[in-house]
Design an enzyme around this catalytic site. Structure first.
Site, short mmCIF file in Angstrom:
data_model
loop_
_atom_site.label_atom_id
_atom_site.label_comp_id
_atom_site.label_asym_id
_atom_site.label_seq_id
_atom_site.Cartn_x
_atom_site.Cartn_y
_atom_site.Cartn_z
N HIS A 105 -22.97 -49.56 31.03
CA HIS A 105 -21.62 -49.21 31.47
C HIS A 105 -20.87 -48.38 30.44
O HIS A 105 -21.31 -48.25 29.31
CB HIS A 105 -20.82 -50.45 31.94
N GLU A 106 -19.80 -47.77 30.87
CA GLU A 106 -19.07 -46.79 30.05
C GLU A 106 -19.98 -45.66 29.60
O GLU A 106 -19.88 -45.17 28.47
CB GLU A 106 -18.42 -47.48 28.83
N GLY A 107 -20.85 -45.23 30.48
CA GLY A 107 -21.76 -44.14 30.16
C GLY A 107 -23.08 -44.68 29.65
O GLY A 107 -23.12 -45.35 28.62
N HIS B 93 -24.33 -40.47 26.09
CA HIS B 93 -23.70 -40.42 24.77
C HIS B 93 -24.50 -39.57 23.79
O HIS B 93 -23.93 -38.97 22.88
CB HIS B 93 -23.48 -41.83 24.24
#
Lengths: 597, 597
Positions: free
Chosen positions: A437-439, A444
């Site tokens: 989650h969050e990418g 990243h």
């Protein structure tokens, strides 16, 4: 939980948080009050969050009559958290908050994550959503929605992902149709929305990315809307139900007590949405929340790793099993697990990850703090640039190595660790969400290598290198740390070289130049954590030099030894990635789809 | 599931299983029949095992009135497996079996593990327990208990672990008291007993380690007993209930449908037990079953990894998401996941692990086969020595890297992989048991470095080095493989050197010399798997050289590319362990317990 000793060491000895008191903004605070805030969070842990961690996992939220039903302890924990003032603690006094520094708030939250990440998920998301409203809301919007998000009547969510698009935010399809009166109606479906529904707040404020038809394609045509579950009158009172429906709950491997939802907007004429900030700047605005949430996910990874470390250490100190290779007599007494060399390896490796990750996340919080409250504009700019380049690392490293750390925690307990009688297996399942989650991790890597290290002519990356070099220089003055410092000097030089080569290769062949971006992210992260360990080692050396009590000395020796472990034993594994990067190693890149059979 | 193409490649092209037909024992077989056996297992997968994998996970066995209750599909699958003759398929014709070769049986079982490991656990354990009875039982014992274990009326278990002893088998406390008539009564408690109770067989035969009072302490005073749940009359009919009680079920992270039990022996006067084999040789006897089970656990690890690889590959080929770095136009069509470089890395890494592990386990099965059926006594001895040294590796490598492989499978799917709508998260949970059961990883490191590589003046290790060298020599004749072969030459030489150093250091300081045994096990395993890949690459090169159909060629190119990937990219990470070993790296060893705070 994260020991008081550890938090004190990081906050005050390593990151000198007490110096914040020199800033006018925090003049009304004292170290005593900082500690009281961390202590208050710890009481919430003990009384409200820790007791139902297992129950929240065993009794998942249910979908009943179009709504999510949770175990009642969740709402009680939320209420206690809100009543303690934590939802708005970091708001300025003018906003109705307490002006608590970011780094203190994060340190306080860490133990909530360690104790019960899925219940702590609700305040975590709400704080982020409220920050977005604080930054981009009009005075009228703030007046209408913010107070309830500060006192716990309303929760908040972030609605990005859609069924057909996953990580590629530019492709979202949810639409915002302008009405004759200039207002917006939202139509579309969002998926994997954490906290998208629950049964313990009056209202939920969704922060929704959507496109206004006719605006540019891709990321440049996305706007941000505030879409409440229930409409809110001008005076803040709850009005009619908005056209947002819970389409279903997703069932996950972990984080059971955080609902993961599919939300339908506009099935009955359109959900009323309020444009937040500038039209078509939605993705940029949302990045404020995402960047905050990314540091938060890193801290969650660190906290779960720390919890697993602490639990497996306690077990290894207690449990007797087997003998050392030197003990040939079968009647000699059994030794405790901690006496076995390989168990100590599993413990020191966890310590290196958990405390290294925690240091990294609290460092990021001090940068966040400086970005907002440093009196010197140049320092604010410096913190902004540094945090920009570090955010993908702070999100990814604790998540990835946190999984490995929680894996080792299970291994220390053996069969017991695999059972649900111990908390380790839940930590392992909960932790596995963090690299997603969050990418997802790969995103990243691309962000770091494809954007961040080269951004503004590499200004952020240069600041990073300077900051590491400054600590290396300080460490070199201490004989005990010379070897570690010189290892880090070499590794940093190599990171600089490889970064230059990879950045230079991108214009010609971006696909190949970025093919190993995940490996780049990994080694960048390991260098960063090695730096965090060198800094901790320096502080420990200094404390030992000026003399500590015997038990104090043991703590510092542990820090020194773990720094040695990380830099001498783990870092060499990570830096094999340099060769992959330097050679543009391309076996996966060249693997043809047809060759997979 | 494991593709037919893959099994055919490994069985017939790499390990030349058809040559077994030259042995008198298998003269009545043909390749056609071998394939029919694998095909019959595949039908069991489709009809009985695969359909309830998810249900078995969602509806765990319950403890009701002192017995374990399972979902009914479990018993139906067991019955179908037994009726197809698989429980006794490998028994000789004289024993009432079909004389199926080991390697064919294992290849057939692999897909059952991939489809539903926790239901497949019951036949897996029963086959092992029956083999113990076949090896060590008296004619009378075999006559009484064996037929029911061959036709599915009775299941079998292995009862080693106890609540207070975990991995240290020498410390077990269960007692076997001699009765005036010379028979034995068993008293004690066993824990983590898989399949210790269930509701679909008439009887369960427990293979129990216990001590006869007055016999030597430690491992030298342990005997093996057959303890049936229900007594069995001489004619094989079921008699009274024996004094074995189900004390409780353990709840695990995965393998839900395999009951994990606590069993109490002798709460009401003593459980009747039959001494199996020689008194005080119980541990040695049990090692036959454990060694078999260890190869089995390796195969389970490989099978679960393969399943995750296949599932994530299928998803990556289908699902469209995002664009390549070179695609700047937001209106350009999205690409499928498999087109992203990092997704291909996650896929080729899984392929390297899953197919490398599968090759390793089938190789171990050919050694097992040679050990028992090779016409040449010297070759039987050779296979025995080689398998001895490889067993810890075969157990551990697929388990450890299988976890990493299933982790990557989840990552390919992202959020979807974390939900229970897809099978990946269950594979990840199921796989996590493999580095724990049949000896936790550290135990195998100590076994390999502390015993196996030095055993019989290093005879087994020498044979291993010769076998690897032989494949290197063959590979060197192919230009495409020269680089890979020379890498492996260097690595093998280094493994020899480091082994000699570590063996030499053991007498003086066994604790330090064995402190990094787990790292030794890891690098030994990676060298072994690199060898398996070099061998597969050689076969693929040869097939390409003599010409294949286009689609055939693609399969072989995939093998070649994956060999390159493994040896060029993964092996360099593993061999960083050599430095740790050569330097007797001791930061974890020197970490004091008091320094953990």
């Amino acid at each position: 939980m994260i020991s008081e000793r550890e938090l004190t060491f990081l906050l005050y000895e390593v990151f000198e948080t007490e110096r914040l008191l020199e800033r006018p903004r925090y003049a009304h605070y004292s170290r005593f009050e900082f500690d009281a805030i961390v202590g208050a969070a710890m009481r919430l842990v003990t009384d409200y969050f820790a007791p139902h961690n297992h129950d929240g996992d065993a009794c998942e939220p249910r979908f009943e009559a179009g709504a999510a039903k949770l175990i009642v302890q969740t709402g009680a924990a939320w209420k206690a958290f809100a009543e303690a003032g934590f939802l708005s603690a970091h708001w300025s006094v003018e906003e109705g908050g307490l002006g608590v520094p970011e780094v203190i708030l994060r340190a306080a939250l860490a133990n909530l994550f360690a104790a019960n990440v899925s219940t702590a998920g609700y305040p975590f998301l709400t704080i982020g959503a409220a920050n977005l409203l604080r930054s981009f809301g009009s005075p009228e919007q703030k007046q209408r929605f913010l107070p309830a998000m500060g006192d716990g009547r309303s929760a908040g969510t972030m609605c990005l992902t859609e069924p057909g698009q996953g990580s590629a935010l530019g492709d979202i399809r949810t639409q915002a149709l302008v009405q004759p009166d200039g207002s917006y109606r939202i139509f579309g479906q969002k998926m994997f929305i954490s906290g998208g529904d629950q049964d313990f707040t009056d209202n939920i404020v969704h922060m929704v990315l959507a496109r206004i038809p006719g605006e540019p394609a891709g990321a440049k045509g996305i706007s941000l809307f505030l879409v409440p579950k229930w409409l809110v009158n001008e005076d803040g009172a709850r009005g009619a139900r908005n056209d947002v429906a819970l389409a279903g709950l997703l069932h996950k491997m972990g984080w059971h007590n955080t609902t993961s939802t599919v939300l339908s907007f506009g099935e009955n004429g359109g959900a009323q949405g309020y444009l937040l900030g500038q039209k078509n700047h939605g993705l940029g605005h949302m990045f404020q929340l995402m960047n905050e949430a990314r540091i938060g996910v890193g801290l969650i990874g660190a906290s779960l790793a720390y919890r697993g470390f602490a639990e497996s250490l306690a077990y290894a100190r207690e449990r007797q099993q087997g003998r050392l290779p030197s003990q040939k007599d079968p009647l000699s007494p059994q030794v405790r697990l901690v006496e076995h060399a390989d168990v100590r390896r599993l413990l020191i490796a966890q310590k290196a990850i958990a405390e290294g990750a925690l240091a990294l996340c609290l460092y990021a919080s001090t940068l966040f703090e400086d970005q907002h409250s440093h009196p010197d504009a140049q320092e604010r700019e410096r913190a902004t640039l540094l945090l920009d380049v570090l955010t993908p690392v702070v999100k990814s490293w604790p998540a990835k190595y946190g999984c490995s750390s929680n894996d080792m925690a299970i291994q220390v307990l053996g069969g017991a660790g695999y059972t649900r009688e111990y908390p380790l297996e839940q930590l392992y399942r909960d932790q596995r969400l963090n690299p997603i989650h969050e990418g997802a991790e790969a995103i990243h890597g691309l962000d770091l290598l494809g954007r961040k290290v080269a951004a503004k002519a590499g200004a952020g990356f240069k600041l990073f290198c300077q900051a590491v070099s400054a600590d290396i220089e300080l460490a070199q003055t201490q004989p005990e740390l010379r070897r570690l410092a010189s290892t880090l000097t070499e590794v940093l030089a190599r990171l600089k070289r490889v970064s230059a080569v990879l950045i230079a290769a991108q214009p010609d062949n971006p696909n190949l130049a970025l093919a190993n971006a995940t490996a780049y992210l990994d080694v960048f992260g390991c260098v960063t954590v090695a730096w965090m360990w060198l800094r901790q080692a320096r502080v420990a050396c200094h404390a030992l030099a000026i003399g500590s009590t015997a038990s104090g000395a043991e703590y510092y020796h542990g820090k020194l030894q773990t720094a040695r472990y990380y830099i001498q034993r783990e870092l060499p594994v990570a830096i094999t990635q340099f060769a992959v990067l330097e050679q543009f190693e391309r076996t996966p890149f060249d693997m043809k789809e047809e060759w997979f059979q």
